[in-house]
Design a protein around this motif. Structure first.
Motif, PDB file in Angstrom:
ATOM      1  N   ARG A 291      31.065 -22.945 -99.614  1.00  0.00           N
ATOM      2  CA  ARG A 291      31.991 -23.226 -98.518  1.00  0.00           C
ATOM      3  C   ARG A 291      31.143 -23.310 -97.264  1.00  0.00           C
ATOM      4  O   ARG A 291      30.494 -22.335 -96.890  1.00  0.00           O
ATOM      5  CB  ARG A 291      33.002 -22.100 -98.391  1.00  0.00           C
ATOM      6  CG  ARG A 291      34.309 -22.402 -99.098  1.00  0.00           C
ATOM      7  CD  ARG A 291      35.188 -21.198 -99.134  1.00  0.00           C
ATOM      8  NE  ARG A 291      35.716 -20.853 -97.819  1.00  0.00           N
ATOM      9  CZ  ARG A 291      36.642 -19.920 -97.626  1.00  0.00           C
ATOM     10  NH1 ARG A 291      37.128 -19.264 -98.659  1.00  0.00           N
ATOM     11  NH2 ARG A 291      37.076 -19.649 -96.410  1.00  0.00           N
TER      12      ARG A 291
ATOM     13  N   LYS B 146      31.310 -20.588 -94.769  1.00  0.00           N
ATOM     14  CA  LYS B 146      30.803 -19.254 -95.129  1.00  0.00           C
ATOM     15  C   LYS B 146      29.275 -19.267 -95.276  1.00  0.00           C
ATOM     16  O   LYS B 146      28.670 -18.271 -95.660  1.00  0.00           O
ATOM     17  CB  LYS B 146      31.441 -18.769 -96.448  1.00  0.00           C
ATOM     18  CG  LYS B 146      32.952 -18.650 -96.409  1.00  0.00           C
ATOM     19  CD  LYS B 146      33.427 -17.213 -96.253  1.00  0.00           C
ATOM     20  CE  LYS B 146      34.887 -17.187 -95.850  1.00  0.00           C
ATOM     21  NZ  LYS B 146      35.574 -15.959 -96.010  1.00  0.00           N
TER      22      LYS B 146
ATOM     23  N   PHE C 230      38.308  -9.820-106.919  1.00  0.00           N
ATOM     24  CA  PHE C 230      38.378  -9.912-105.453  1.00  0.00           C
ATOM     25  C   PHE C 230      38.918 -11.275-105.025  1.00  0.00           C
ATOM     26  O   PHE C 230      39.834 -11.373-104.208  1.00  0.00           O
ATOM     27  CB  PHE C 230      36.996  -9.687-104.827  1.00  0.00           C
ATOM     28  CG  PHE C 230      37.017  -9.842-103.339  1.00  0.00           C
ATOM     29  CD1 PHE C 230      37.483  -8.817-102.537  1.00  0.00           C
ATOM     30  CD2 PHE C 230      36.623 -11.031-102.731  1.00  0.00           C
ATOM     31  CE1 PHE C 230      37.554  -8.963-101.161  1.00  0.00           C
ATOM     32  CE2 PHE C 230      36.691 -11.185-101.357  1.00  0.00           C
ATOM     33  CZ  PHE C 230      37.149 -10.155-100.576  1.00  0.00           C
ATOM     34  N   ARG C 231      38.315 -12.337-105.537  1.00  0.00           N
ATOM     35  CA  ARG C 231      38.781 -13.681-105.192  1.00  0.00           C
ATOM     36  C   ARG C 231      38.979 -14.457-106.484  1.00  0.00           C
ATOM     37  O   ARG C 231      38.028 -14.800-107.168  1.00  0.00           O
ATOM     38  CB  ARG C 231      37.772 -14.396-104.304  1.00  0.00           C
ATOM     39  CG  ARG C 231      38.299 -15.735-103.767  1.00  0.00           C
ATOM     40  CD  ARG C 231      37.262 -16.476-102.959  1.00  0.00           C
ATOM     41  NE  ARG C 231      36.789 -15.723-101.817  1.00  0.00           N
ATOM     42  CZ  ARG C 231      37.492 -15.514-100.706  1.00  0.00           C
ATOM     43  NH1 ARG C 231      38.685 -16.049-100.574  1.00  0.00           N
ATOM     44  NH2 ARG C 231      36.996 -14.807 -99.718  1.00  0.00           N
ATOM     45  N   THR C 232      40.230 -14.706-106.817  1.00  0.00           N
ATOM     46  CA  THR C 232      40.550 -15.370-108.085  1.00  0.00           C
ATOM     47  C   THR C 232      41.415 -16.591-107.797  1.00  0.00           C
ATOM     48  O   THR C 232      41.868 -16.786-106.666  1.00  0.00           O
ATOM     49  CB  THR C 232      41.316 -14.406-109.008  1.00  0.00           C
ATOM     50  OG1 THR C 232      42.456 -13.914-108.290  1.00  0.00           O
ATOM     51  CG2 THR C 232      40.445 -13.238-109.425  1.00  0.00           C
TER      52      THR C 232
ATOM     53  N   GLU D 165      38.169  -8.414 -96.121  1.00  0.00           N
ATOM     54  CA  GLU D 165      39.619  -8.382 -95.892  1.00  0.00           C
ATOM     55  C   GLU D 165      40.372  -7.994 -97.163  1.00  0.00           C
ATOM     56  O   GLU D 165      40.112  -8.530 -98.239  1.00  0.00           O
ATOM     57  CB  GLU D 165      40.082  -9.791 -95.459  1.00  0.00           C
ATOM     58  CG  GLU D 165      41.591  -9.936 -95.467  1.00  0.00           C
ATOM     59  CD  GLU D 165      42.093 -11.340 -95.138  1.00  0.00           C
ATOM     60  OE1 GLU D 165      41.312 -12.163 -94.606  1.00  0.00           O
ATOM     61  OE2 GLU D 165      43.280 -11.589 -95.411  1.00  0.00           O
ATOM     62  N   ILE D 166      41.309  -7.053 -97.025  1.00  0.00           N
ATOM     63  CA  ILE D 166      42.244  -6.809 -98.130  1.00  0.00           C
ATOM     64  C   ILE D 166      43.684  -7.140 -97.720  1.00  0.00           C
ATOM     65  O   ILE D 166      44.527  -7.382 -98.554  1.00  0.00           O
ATOM     66  CB  ILE D 166      42.161  -5.371 -98.701  1.00  0.00           C
ATOM     67  CG1 ILE D 166      42.308  -4.305 -97.609  1.00  0.00           C
ATOM     68  CG2 ILE D 166      40.856  -5.168 -99.469  1.00  0.00           C
ATOM     69  CD1 ILE D 166      42.397  -2.884 -98.176  1.00  0.00           C
TER      70      ILE D 166
ATOM     71  N   GLY E 221      46.121  -9.143 -94.387  1.00  0.00           N
ATOM     72  CA  GLY E 221      46.196  -9.829 -93.107  1.00  0.00           C
ATOM     73  C   GLY E 221      47.502  -9.468 -92.407  1.00  0.00           C
ATOM     74  O   GLY E 221      48.557  -9.429 -93.045  1.00  0.00           O
TER      75      GLY E 221
ATOM     76  N   SER F 126      50.460  -9.275 -95.157  1.00  0.00           N
ATOM     77  CA  SER F 126      50.181  -9.949 -96.426  1.00  0.00           C
ATOM     78  C   SER F 126      48.987  -9.290 -97.103  1.00  0.00           C
ATOM     79  O   SER F 126      47.867  -9.332 -96.599  1.00  0.00           O
ATOM     80  CB  SER F 126      49.875 -11.418 -96.136  1.00  0.00           C
ATOM     81  OG  SER F 126      49.415 -12.048 -97.305  1.00  0.00           O
TER      82      SER F 126
ATOM     83  N   ARG G 256      43.513  -7.540-105.076  1.00  0.00           N
ATOM     84  CA  ARG G 256      42.405  -7.121-104.207  1.00  0.00           C
ATOM     85  C   ARG G 256      42.531  -5.637-103.864  1.00  0.00           C
ATOM     86  O   ARG G 256      41.547  -4.915-103.797  1.00  0.00           O
ATOM     87  CB  ARG G 256      42.381  -7.983-102.948  1.00  0.00           C
ATOM     88  CG  ARG G 256      40.988  -8.136-102.416  1.00  0.00           C
ATOM     89  CD  ARG G 256      40.944  -9.106-101.277  1.00  0.00           C
ATOM     90  NE  ARG G 256      40.680 -10.470-101.673  1.00  0.00           N
ATOM     91  CZ  ARG G 256      40.443 -11.452-100.798  1.00  0.00           C
ATOM     92  NH1 ARG G 256      40.460 -11.206 -99.503  1.00  0.00           N
ATOM     93  NH2 ARG G 256      40.203 -12.679-101.231  1.00  0.00           N
TER      94      ARG G 256
END
Ligand code: ATP
Length: 446
Positions: A101, A104, A195-197, A271-272, A274, A313, A318
């Motif tokens: 990305r 990132k 974590f990120r799926t 972040e977990i 927002g 949210s 996570r």
């Protein structure tokens, strides 16, 4: 100061070995960044979701629950801005085929066109915008008019139902709508276990307020949500707020804070959850795209307005990962050569509350143990185990976070008492069987 240790590899292996989390379709080589929750994982995640639901819905008069469908009218995603704007800038390395990305990446590497993976120069493509929504077709015809999306967030199901819920439940602004459900994002760089799926669950709440009172409510929800993470047992030292500055704010947001958790190792603070002040962006957009009014009528003051929205949210997966990372510890036990691994989970979210062991497989001990299991089962998730040494059985339960182990020994069958061992203090109490349920219930609170 050294950071928290990286326990991810150990957790991935524990989760597989002990039935928490498996790779999806593993026998076919796995699906990219999709995971299945096994028998203990599903209990853990369910307990976390219940903990959220109780805090956000059951214990309040001003928040209603909802379970909206995953498939929504495609216009929803035009109105929300996702069709045009839910994109990440994607960069490929032509040499090693790695994908990044652009937002990132280290800007210097991007500028110099150096691949962060293989280090080659001049092999990166220009950033291309990539929409993260999964598309599918509704009905028999695979044509453009039949395209629908798998929702990338649960929030829109709440916005389109704002008036349905408000009117059917006779709610007055300020009030909220909460739901837990699956969301899908075709992430470019998924990873770090759950974590990120690409398929995950969100627990979202939209709180509708009168414009002008929004920042007050935003501050209240910020504090409340941080407290929830403390109450879940996450270590306060690992939790922080991260404020989005103007450049970082999403198109809909007037103000935004993330709750971050320190996952240790190189992942660090991430972040977990927002917390966003979305203003009237969503309801106004849906009004415009649907042609239906989404105003609230404030009867006592005889005024109409489109409410502002404060959103909280949090990802169920996570936060489950944060809970596991936070709970994982390795310790030495006094007087024993072998150490132990413990999941120090808060009692109320542990998948098994008590494990029942007969010391031997004879002398009526298994029968007595089974009677106890039957009695406790109506109140708690319990496990029966008669295999291996007592030490091994304790270790197995410590590793999955079971708060109490109940042992039936030679004395038990004659005087109707058992020993109860506490996972954390290792203290063993002798308890009368008739008192056992109450004893455990009192200790399991909280
Ligand atoms: P990121 O910047 O990490 O992609 P985001 O800011 O897009 O996340 P939101 O859209 O605010 O995330 O989603 C709210 C919450 O949903 C996140 O805090 C996270 O807990 C969860 N979440 C979002 N994307 C994923 C994902 N791909 N896998 C697991 N959880 C996710």
């Amino acid at each position: 100061m050294a950071g928290y240790p990286d326990v991810m590899d150990k957790l991935v292996s524990l989760c597989k070995r002990r039935g928490f989390i498996f790779q999806s379709s593993e026998i076919y080589g796995g699906t990219g960044s999709v995971w299945d929750y096994g028998p203990l994982g599903v209990e853990l995640k369910k307990n976390i979701k219940d903990f959220w639901w109780n805090a956000m819905v059951r214990s309040r008069d001003d928040i209603e629950g909802l379970d909206a469908a995953i498939l929504m009218h495609p216009r929803t995603w035009e109105a929300s801005g996702h069709v045009a704007g839910f994109t990440d800038p994607l960069v490929d390395c032509k040499q090693c085929k790695a994908r990044f990305r652009a937002d990132k990446m280290d800007p210097k590497k991007l500028e110099a066109n150096v691949c962060p993976n293989c280090g080659n120069k001049g092999t990166l493509t220009e950033p291309r915008l990539f929409n993260l929504m999964f598309k599918t077709h509704m009905g028999a015809l695979e044509e453009s008019s039949s395209i629908v999306y798998l929702r990338p967030e649960t929030a829109q199901g709440i916005f389109v139902n704002f008036l349905n819920v408000q009117q059917s439940m006779r709610q007055k602004v300020p009030f909220g709508i909460a739901q837990i459900g699956k969301a899908f994002r075709n992430e470019i760089t998924p990873g770090n276990f759950i974590f990120r799926t690409r398929e995950f669950e969100q627990m979202e709440m939209q709180f509708f307020v009168e414009p002008g009172t929004d920042m007050e409510w935003f501050d209240q929800w910020k504090a409340k949500r941080m407290q929830w993470h403390f109450d879940l047992g996450l270590s306060p030292d690992r939790l922080k707020f991260h404020q989005h500055d103007a450049g970082e704010l999403a198109h809909y947001a007037r103000a935004a804070f993330d709750v971050t958790f320190d996952f240790g190792g190189t992942l660090g603070d991430q972040e977990i959850e927002g917390i966003h002040n979305r203003g009237d962006f969503d309801l106004s957009q849906h009004q415009q795209y649907s042609g239906k009014k989404l105003e609230y009528f404030d009867q006592p003051n005889n005024k109409r307005y489109v409410p502002y929205v404060i959103e909280t949210s949090v990802g169920a997966d996570r936060v489950t990962l944060a809970t596991l990372v936070n709970a994982y510890r390795e310790e030495t036990v006094e007087g024993e050569s072998e150490g132990r691994v413990v999941l120090g989970l808060k009692h109320s979210i542990a998948p098994i509350k008590a494990a029942i062991f007969p010391l031997t497989k004879k002398d009526g001990q298994p029968e007595m143990a089974n009677r106890i299991v039957d009695d406790l089962r109506s109140a708690f998730a319990v496990d029966y185990d008669e295999t291996g040494s007592i030490g091994k059985r304790y270790r197995r339960q410590d590793e999955v976070g079971t708060p109490f182990c109940v042992t039936i020994d030679g004395q038990s069958t004659s005087d109707q008492t058992v020993t109860v061992r506490d996972r954390d203090t290792l203290v063993q109490d002798r308890v009368d069987v008739s008192q056992l349920k109450g004893y455990l219930a009192a200790k399991l609170v909280g």
